[in-house]
Design a protein around this motif. Structure first.
Motif, PDB file in Angstrom:
ATOM      1  N   VAL A  66       0.843  -1.196   0.000  1.00 51.75           N
ATOM      2  CA  VAL A  66       0.000   0.000   0.000  1.00 51.75           C
ATOM      3  C   VAL A  66       0.875   1.241   0.000  1.00 51.75           C
ATOM      4  O   VAL A  66       2.029   1.217   0.432  1.00 51.75           O
ATOM      5  N   SER A  67       0.304   2.337  -0.499  1.00 56.79           N
ATOM      6  CA  SER A  67       0.990   3.623  -0.434  1.00 56.79           C
ATOM      7  C   SER A  67       0.955   4.109   1.013  1.00 56.79           C
ATOM      8  O   SER A  67      -0.111   4.356   1.576  1.00 56.79           O
ATOM      9  N   VAL A  68       2.108   4.221   1.628  1.00 60.19           N
ATOM     10  CA  VAL A  68       2.193   4.451   3.063  1.00 60.19           C
ATOM     11  C   VAL A  68       1.530   5.754   3.482  1.00 60.19           C
ATOM     12  O   VAL A  68       0.766   5.795   4.453  1.00 60.19           O
ATOM     13  N   GLY A 168       7.471  14.593   3.682  1.00 58.57           N
ATOM     14  CA  GLY A 168       7.632  13.651   4.782  1.00 58.57           C
ATOM     15  C   GLY A 168       8.148  12.320   4.317  1.00 58.57           C
ATOM     16  O   GLY A 168       9.344  12.084   4.291  1.00 58.57           O
ATOM     17  N   PHE A 169       7.259  11.434   3.903  1.00 60.87           N
ATOM     18  CA  PHE A 169       7.702  10.103   3.474  1.00 60.87           C
ATOM     19  C   PHE A 169       6.813   9.612   2.345  1.00 60.87           C
ATOM     20  O   PHE A 169       5.587   9.713   2.410  1.00 60.87           O
ATOM     21  N   GLN A 170       7.448   9.061   1.319  1.00 59.77           N
ATOM     22  CA  GLN A 170       6.719   8.485   0.196  1.00 59.77           C
ATOM     23  C   GLN A 170       7.281   7.090  -0.062  1.00 59.77           C
ATOM     24  O   GLN A 170       8.453   6.938  -0.410  1.00 59.77           O
ATOM     25  N   GLY A 171       6.451   6.065   0.128  1.00 60.30           N
ATOM     26  CA  GLY A 171       6.917   4.709  -0.082  1.00 60.30           C
ATOM     27  C   GLY A 171       5.779   3.710  -0.081  1.00 60.30           C
ATOM     28  O   GLY A 171       4.630   4.059   0.194  1.00 60.30           O
ATOM     29  N   MET A 172       6.115   2.467  -0.381  1.00 62.73           N
ATOM     30  CA  MET A 172       5.164   1.366  -0.390  1.00 62.73           C
ATOM     31  C   MET A 172       5.564   0.369   0.692  1.00 62.73           C
ATOM     32  O   MET A 172       6.755   0.118   0.907  1.00 62.73           O
ATOM     33  N   ALA A 173       4.568  -0.204   1.373  1.00 70.47           N
ATOM     34  CA  ALA A 173       4.831  -1.198   2.403  1.00 70.47           C
ATOM     35  C   ALA A 173       3.816  -2.337   2.283  1.00 70.47           C
ATOM     36  O   ALA A 173       2.668  -2.127   1.885  1.00 70.47           O
ATOM     37  N   HIS A 174       4.264  -3.533   2.669  1.00 71.64           N
ATOM     38  CA  HIS A 174       3.430  -4.731   2.556  1.00 71.64           C
ATOM     39  C   HIS A 174       3.313  -5.411   3.918  1.00 71.64           C
ATOM     40  O   HIS A 174       4.305  -5.539   4.650  1.00 71.64           O
ATOM     41  N   LEU A 182       8.838  -2.505   4.394  1.00 73.10           N
ATOM     42  CA  LEU A 182       8.909  -1.515   3.338  1.00 73.10           C
ATOM     43  C   LEU A 182       9.358  -2.189   2.049  1.00 73.10           C
ATOM     44  O   LEU A 182      10.367  -2.895   2.033  1.00 73.10           O
ATOM     45  N   THR A 183       8.603  -2.010   0.970  1.00 75.09           N
ATOM     46  CA  THR A 183       8.994  -2.611  -0.310  1.00 75.09           C
ATOM     47  C   THR A 183       9.751  -1.627  -1.197  1.00 75.09           C
ATOM     48  O   THR A 183      10.398  -2.055  -2.153  1.00 75.09           O
ATOM     49  N   GLY A 184       9.679  -0.357  -0.895  1.00 73.86           N
ATOM     50  CA  GLY A 184      10.468   0.598  -1.660  1.00 73.86           C
ATOM     51  C   GLY A 184      10.006   2.028  -1.490  1.00 73.86           C
ATOM     52  O   GLY A 184       8.824   2.297  -1.236  1.00 73.86           O
ATOM     53  N   VAL A 185      10.947   2.951  -1.619  1.00 69.97           N
ATOM     54  CA  VAL A 185      10.646   4.381  -1.633  1.00 69.97           C
ATOM     55  C   VAL A 185      10.218   4.761  -3.044  1.00 69.97           C
ATOM     56  O   VAL A 185      10.758   4.252  -4.036  1.00 69.97           O
ATOM     57  N   VAL A 186       9.223   5.645  -3.147  1.00 68.67           N
ATOM     58  CA  VAL A 186       8.734   6.087  -4.452  1.00 68.67           C
ATOM     59  C   VAL A 186       8.765   7.609  -4.534  1.00 68.67           C
ATOM     60  O   VAL A 186       9.219   8.275  -3.607  1.00 68.67           O
ATOM     61  N   ASP A 187       8.266   8.136  -5.639  1.00 66.69           N
ATOM     62  CA  ASP A 187       8.300   9.582  -5.883  1.00 66.69           C
ATOM     63  C   ASP A 187       9.742  10.081  -5.768  1.00 66.69           C
ATOM     64  O   ASP A 187      10.032  11.126  -5.175  1.00 66.69           O
TER      65      ASP A 187
END
Length: 278
Positions: A66-68, A168-174, A182-187
């Motif tokens: 999901v988009s954190v 702040g923070f942009q990333g995906m987590a599962h 955390l599956t990865g930082v995005v943007d």
């Protein structure tokens, strides 16, 4: 994809573009910087500009989860504190990447003016913009300006700048049924060197805007890798004021908000803005 509208030289950026802007060409340098620091990232298959020159693009791995940022603000989960902790740890790791001047990853020289000067110039600009849109903000312009003036009097300029997304923070987590990962930082292209307090204030505001508080689990995770500056609490309101004045324009830009929802959203903005001036 991001529209290719052309990019001006670093020193030609307006204060607003410098403090809270985007730069698609920043992608590769930002990616390499995070990769060298061991930050989880999606695999990149291709980057460039479309054949017609209209857009920048990146073709990347589809990350699970999901988009954190949105999930923390809008959802409920039995292990939400654990997700906050993962975000705190990752943001703290990012904030270990520092340098003595602000700007984009590929930027090798500091700006001619200080970050502090640029921030307060950008703040004046977003206040003028908000006053042109909203009668309540216009009527309280003097109160807001006084709050800004008081903040300037006790201002402490940062001694270094952290690498981070300015919101702040942009990333995906599962969540695998037991733990969050955390599956990865995005943007990625929107990460730059900026005032650490600005980033933390934006992260907290995103939660507070949706009527949530930043839990201790976030700060424990963050504290494993970085420490908030002593001046953070005394500057948090002025940074959040900047975000709120800038974000207010979404109520007026024709994005299709229903009238009733739009009126409630505007009222929410007005309340939060004035709270930060007392």
């Amino acid at each position: 994809m991001t529209a290719n509208e052309g990019e001006v030289a670093f020193d030609a950026l307006t204060p607003g573009e410098r403090i809270y802007g985007a730069r698609p060409s920043n992608f590769r340098a930002a990616y390499q910087l995070m990769q060298s620091a061991g930050i989880p990232l999606p695999r990149v298959y291709a980057t460039g500009v479309t054949a017609n020159g209209a857009f920048h693009f990146q073709v990347m791995e589809l990350l699970p989860g999901v988009s954190v940022r949105e999930f923390l603000a809008w959802n409920v989960h039995p292990k939400m504190d654990a997700l906050h902790a993962v975000v705190g740890c990752t943001l703290g790791k990012l904030h270990q990447i520092t340098r003595p001047y602000d700007g984009w990853a590929s930027q090798t020289q500091p700006y001619d003016t200080s970050w502090t000067e640029a921030f307060f110039a950008a703040l004046a600009q977003v206040l003028d913009q908000a006053c042109s849109l909203n009668k309540v903000i216009l009527e309280n312009r003097s109160t807001i300006r006084e709050a800004i003036a008081q903040s300037q009097k006790k201002w402490i300029a940062p001694s270094e700048y952290v690498f981070s997304h300015v919101d702040g923070f942009q990333g995906m987590a599962h969540f695998d049924g037991n733990v969050w990962a955390l599956t990865g930082v995005v943007d990625i292209e929107d990460h730059s060197f900026t005032d650490q307090r600005f980033v933390l204030a934006g992260h907290e505001l995103a939660l507070h805007f949706e009527l949530h508080q930043t839990p201790e689990s976030f700060w424990r995770g963050y504290g494993q890798f970085a420490a908030a500056p002593d001046s953070y609490l005394s500057t948090r309101n002025i940074f959040q004021l900047f975000y709120l004045l800038d974000w207010l324009q979404i109520c007026y830009d024709g994005r299709g908000h229903a009238v009733q929802k739009r009126d409630a959203l505007i009222h929410h903005f007005q309340t939060l803005i004035l709270e930060r001036c007392t």
